[in-house]
Design an enzyme around this catalytic site. Structure first.
Site, PDB file in Angstrom:
ATOM      1  N   CYS A   1      -0.985  18.610  -0.949  1.00 59.08           N
ATOM      2  CA  CYS A   1      -1.436  17.914  -2.167  1.00 59.08           C
ATOM      3  C   CYS A   1      -2.746  18.525  -2.652  1.00 59.08           C
ATOM      4  O   CYS A   1      -3.658  18.756  -1.854  1.00 59.08           O
ATOM      5  CB  CYS A   1      -1.623  16.428  -1.866  1.00 59.08           C
TER       6      CYS A   1
ATOM      7  N   CYS B   1      -6.834  11.404   3.782  1.00 55.19           N
ATOM      8  CA  CYS B   1      -5.392  11.667   3.725  1.00 55.19           C
ATOM      9  C   CYS B   1      -4.957  12.908   4.498  1.00 55.19           C
ATOM     10  O   CYS B   1      -5.522  14.002   4.332  1.00 55.19           O
ATOM     11  CB  CYS B   1      -4.945  11.785   2.272  1.00 55.19           C
TER      12      CYS B   1
ATOM     13  N   CYS C   1       1.536  -2.341  -8.199  1.00 54.92           N
ATOM     14  CA  CYS C   1       1.192  -2.469  -6.786  1.00 54.92           C
ATOM     15  C   CYS C   1      -0.102  -1.699  -6.610  1.00 54.92           C
ATOM     16  O   CYS C   1      -0.117  -0.473  -6.741  1.00 54.92           O
ATOM     17  CB  CYS C   1       2.300  -1.875  -5.910  1.00 54.92           C
TER      18      CYS C   1
ATOM     19  N   ARG D   1      -0.039  -7.335   0.867  1.00 52.23           N
ATOM     20  CA  ARG D   1       0.711  -6.583   1.880  1.00 52.23           C
ATOM     21  C   ARG D   1      -0.219  -6.054   2.971  1.00 52.23           C
ATOM     22  O   ARG D   1      -1.146  -5.282   2.688  1.00 52.23           O
ATOM     23  CB  ARG D   1       1.467  -5.414   1.213  1.00 52.23           C
TER      24      ARG D   1
HETATM   25  N1  SAM Z   1      -0.351  10.906  -3.995  1.00 51.58           N
HETATM   26  C1  SAM Z   1      -0.193   9.608  -4.476  1.00 51.58           C
HETATM   27  C2  SAM Z   1      -1.475   8.877  -4.701  1.00 51.58           C
HETATM   28  O1  SAM Z   1      -2.458   9.110  -4.013  1.00 51.58           O
HETATM   29  O2  SAM Z   1      -1.507   8.035  -5.576  1.00 51.58           O
HETATM   30  C3  SAM Z   1       0.724   8.763  -3.632  1.00 51.58           C
HETATM   31  C4  SAM Z   1       0.702   8.854  -2.118  1.00 51.58           C
HETATM   32  S1  SAM Z   1      -0.793   8.257  -1.301  1.00 51.58           S
HETATM   33  C5  SAM Z   1      -0.513   8.779   0.343  1.00 51.58           C
HETATM   34  C6  SAM Z   1      -0.651   6.480  -1.340  1.00 51.58           C
HETATM   35  C7  SAM Z   1      -1.813   5.657  -0.843  1.00 51.58           C
HETATM   36  O3  SAM Z   1      -1.783   5.576   0.567  1.00 51.58           O
HETATM   37  C8  SAM Z   1      -3.200   6.151  -1.142  1.00 51.58           C
HETATM   38  O4  SAM Z   1      -3.618   5.786  -2.409  1.00 51.58           O
HETATM   39  C9  SAM Z   1      -4.048   5.454  -0.088  1.00 51.58           C
HETATM   40  O5  SAM Z   1      -4.564   4.251  -0.589  1.00 51.58           O
HETATM   41  C10 SAM Z   1      -3.055   5.210   1.033  1.00 51.58           C
HETATM   42  N2  SAM Z   1      -3.371   6.047   2.202  1.00 51.58           N
HETATM   43  C11 SAM Z   1      -3.186   7.380   2.307  1.00 51.58           C
HETATM   44  N3  SAM Z   1      -3.600   7.844   3.501  1.00 51.58           N
HETATM   45  C12 SAM Z   1      -4.063   6.774   4.185  1.00 51.58           C
HETATM   46  C13 SAM Z   1      -4.638   6.611   5.489  1.00 51.58           C
HETATM   47  N4  SAM Z   1      -4.839   7.647   6.295  1.00 51.58           N
HETATM   48  N5  SAM Z   1      -4.981   5.370   5.866  1.00 51.58           N
HETATM   49  C14 SAM Z   1      -4.793   4.317   5.036  1.00 51.58           C
HETATM   50  N6  SAM Z   1      -4.270   4.411   3.806  1.00 51.58           N
HETATM   51  C15 SAM Z   1      -3.917   5.623   3.367  1.00 51.58           C
HETATM   52 FE1  SF4 Z   2      -2.650  13.521  -2.350  1.00 50.55          FE
HETATM   53 FE2  SF4 Z   2      -3.009  12.016  -0.183  1.00 50.55          FE
HETATM   54 FE3  SF4 Z   2      -4.712  11.822  -2.189  1.00 50.55          FE
HETATM   55 FE4  SF4 Z   2      -2.172  10.894  -2.504  1.00 50.55          FE
HETATM   56  S1  SF4 Z   2      -3.738  10.098  -1.113  1.00 50.55           S
HETATM   57  S2  SF4 Z   2      -3.364  12.137  -3.966  1.00 50.55           S
HETATM   58  S3  SF4 Z   2      -1.093  12.391  -1.225  1.00 50.55           S
HETATM   59  S4  SF4 Z   2      -4.386  13.665  -0.934  1.00 50.55           S
END
Ligand code: SAM
Ligand code: SF4
Ligand code: DTB
Length: 333
Positions: free
Chosen positions: A62, A69, A199, A272
């Site tokens: 990404c 992330c 959401c 949630r």
């Molecule tokens: N890329 C898209 C975005 O960021 O909108 C969708 C996927 S992203 C993985 C979805 C959400 O998961 C993020 O906005 C974040 O709030 C949550 N998330 C991601 N990694 C996480 C982690 N390590 N621990 C907790 N929540 C996490």
């Molecule tokens: Fe990309 Fe992860 Fe950020 Fe979503 S949360 S925009 S997957 S880096």
């Protein structure tokens, strides 16, 4: 019911101040839970806990730099293999399996900054139609959307779009530098305008202060209408990410406080209990449910990290007397 006759009419407010929400959040824990449980029971069936299954349909590489992330291309040390967009049939087979296990909602996440129009976006539309065709709620999280993309998702029957604010506005740039809070709010507005459910929630354990957590809840609660669902995540610490390497574990009572405060300021939202549930005891989860959490991610994987075992979740819900459908009962035996 007339406004004057409804003792809870003032619960649906969109003019919360940070100080008011902070005062709620900081109540003695049991007073907070007691109050949240009252609001929860006034507006929701406390024996109804939604089970949502999650699937990463496109993983890794990404371009965004979200500090928590595992999927950011900026964090080289996570060792996460990248994966192209899954075929529609594979995703629908996973959705059918999740349904057979008792999930009623299927959430699909893609590691994109924003989706490109063309074959891949069209495949996502097919996934949404397929999941709806199974009789499940469909949710996707694809990054930032244009108005036209939001409309096409709505036409495909999408139930909800997940787009988290993560934290309060003042702390956001400590977590992500490749987009702004305003970018997030703009996508949320496009989703709402297209008639898709919103959401939207966040993460605790990013090094933020309580003020940042409360500021995020204020932004959410002052949206009219409130988001239909509000995921409360605790950081899933992933080695090789900036935050995963430095974070201190979240106190389970902090999760209880967030669930309770979200419930009080957004009385009918699905709150949630999301990432980080694996680190909570059964008792801490029960306290979150009492405080108004009424949805969980169900299934052994979140996007790239492990979630609670389905069997132990089935047993927990059964032991708490929470209404469960047939398949989940079978899993608990
Ligand atoms: N890329 C898209 C975005 O960021 O909108 C969708 C996927 S992203 C993985 C979805 C959400 O998961 C993020 O906005 C974040 O709030 C949550 N998330 C991601 N990694 C996480 C982690 N390590 N621990 C907790 N929540 C996490
Ligand atoms: Fe990309 Fe992860 Fe950020 Fe979503 S949360 S925009 S997957 S880096
Ligand atoms: C949300 O708020 N939490 C989910 C879902 N929305 C997309 C994602 C949690 C991800 C946890 C880290 C991982 O598994 O990569």
């Amino acid at each position: 019911m007339s406004h004057a006759a409804d003792p809870h009419a003032s619960d649906f407010r969109h003019d919360w101040s940070v100080a008011e929400i902070r005062a709620i959040h900081d109540l003695p824990l049991l007073d907070l839970v007691y109050r949240a449980a009252g609001v929860h029971r006034a507006y929701n069936d406390p024996s109804d806990v939604q089970r949502a299954s999650l699937l990463s349909i496109k993983t890794g590489a990404c371009p965004e730099d979200c500090g928590y992330c595992s999927q950011s291309a900026h964090h080289k040390g996570t060792g996460l293999p990248r994966q192209r967009l899954m075929p529609v049939e594979t995703v629908l087979a996973e959705a059918a399996a999740a349904k057979a296990n008792g999930a009623t909602r299927f959430c699909m996440g893609a590691a994109w900054r924003s989706p490109r129009d063309g074959a891949e976006f069209d495949s996502v539309l097919d996934m949404v139609r397929g999941v709806r065709g199974l009789g499940m709620e469909a949710c996707v999280t694809l990054g930032m959307l244009t108005a036209s993309q939001a409309e096409r998702l709505a036409d495909a029957g999408l139930t909800a779009y997940n787009h988290n604010l993560d934290t309060g506005p003042d702390y956001y740039d400590k977590i992500v530098s490749t987009r702004t809070y305003e970018d997030r709010l703009n996508t949320l507005e496009r989703v709402r305008e297209a008639g898709i459910g919103v959401c939207c929630g966040g993460i605790i354990g990013l090094g933020e202060g309580v003020g940042d957590r409360v500021a995020m809840l204020q932004v959410l609660a002052n949206h009219a209408p409130h988001p239909e669902s509000v995921p409360i995540n605790a950081l899933a610490a992933v080695p090789g990410t900036p935050l995963g390497d430095t974070a201190t574990p979240v106190d389970p009572f902090d999760m209880v406080r967030m669930c309770a405060t979200a419930r009080i300021v957004m009385p009918k939202a699905r709150v949630r209990l999301s990432a980080g549930r694996k680190a909570l005891s059964r008792e801490a989860q029960a306290l979150c449910f009492l405080a108004g959490a009424n949805s969980i991610f169900y299934g052994e994987r979140l996007l790239t990290t492990a979630n609670n075992e389905a069997d132990s979740d089935a047993a927990l819900l059964q032991d708490l007397g929470i209404r469960v459908a047939e398949p989940i009962l079978a899993a608990a035996e």
